[in-house]
Design an enzyme around this catalytic site. Sequence first.
Site, short mmCIF file in Angstrom:
data_model
loop_
_atom_site.label_atom_id
_atom_site.label_comp_id
_atom_site.label_asym_id
_atom_site.label_seq_id
_atom_site.Cartn_x
_atom_site.Cartn_y
_atom_site.Cartn_z
N ASP A 155 -10.50 -31.41 -33.50
CA ASP A 155 -10.77 -31.76 -32.10
C ASP A 155 -10.86 -33.27 -31.92
OD1 ASP A 155 -10.99 -29.00 -31.67
OD2 ASP A 155 -13.08 -29.07 -32.33
N ASP A 171 -9.60 -34.14 -39.28
CA ASP A 171 -10.38 -33.37 -38.31
C ASP A 171 -9.43 -32.79 -37.23
OD1 ASP A 171 -12.61 -32.55 -36.68
OD2 ASP A 171 -12.39 -34.40 -35.53
MG LIG Z 1 -13.50 -34.19 -33.76
#
Ligand SMILES: [Mg+2]
Length: 147
Positions: free
Chosen positions: A11, A9
């Site tokens: 962020d 992922d």
């Molecule tokens: Mg995230």
Amino acid sequence: MRKKILYIDMDGVLADFGSGLKTQSEKILKDYKDKEDEIPNLFANMLPMNGAVESFMELSKIYDTYILSTAPWENASSWSDKLLWVKKYLGENARKRLILTHRKDLNIGDYLIDDRTRNGADKFCGELILFGSDKFPDWKAVCRYLI
Ligand SMILES: [Mg+2]
């Protein structure tokens, strides 16, 4: 033997969301209160999380590694910002390995490193490595587990 597939992922895992907010003016922060992820160009201005770039490079040697992120639907620039961020910080190792989706569970693979369970992360078919949890508080812990 095929390499295992690893998704990471952006962020809160590769990119530090808070560092992007720090580059914004007070007016912008006020205008976008409670919808900060809609701030134009926010995502291009984030710094990498501690150890993220080095860990990505190391894990890329062992795993078939992809970036699996969700770009906010109401923030058109976030879609290109994320591409620019990946090119800037991860370079050739991440070339054509960026997947933007709201259904992370539709991607087949062995591991997903994510700091949240949203956008299908909780239904991922492989193992979810919950970044920031007690077991995986940082990149050091994640790499210790995966390498
Ligand atoms: Mg995230």
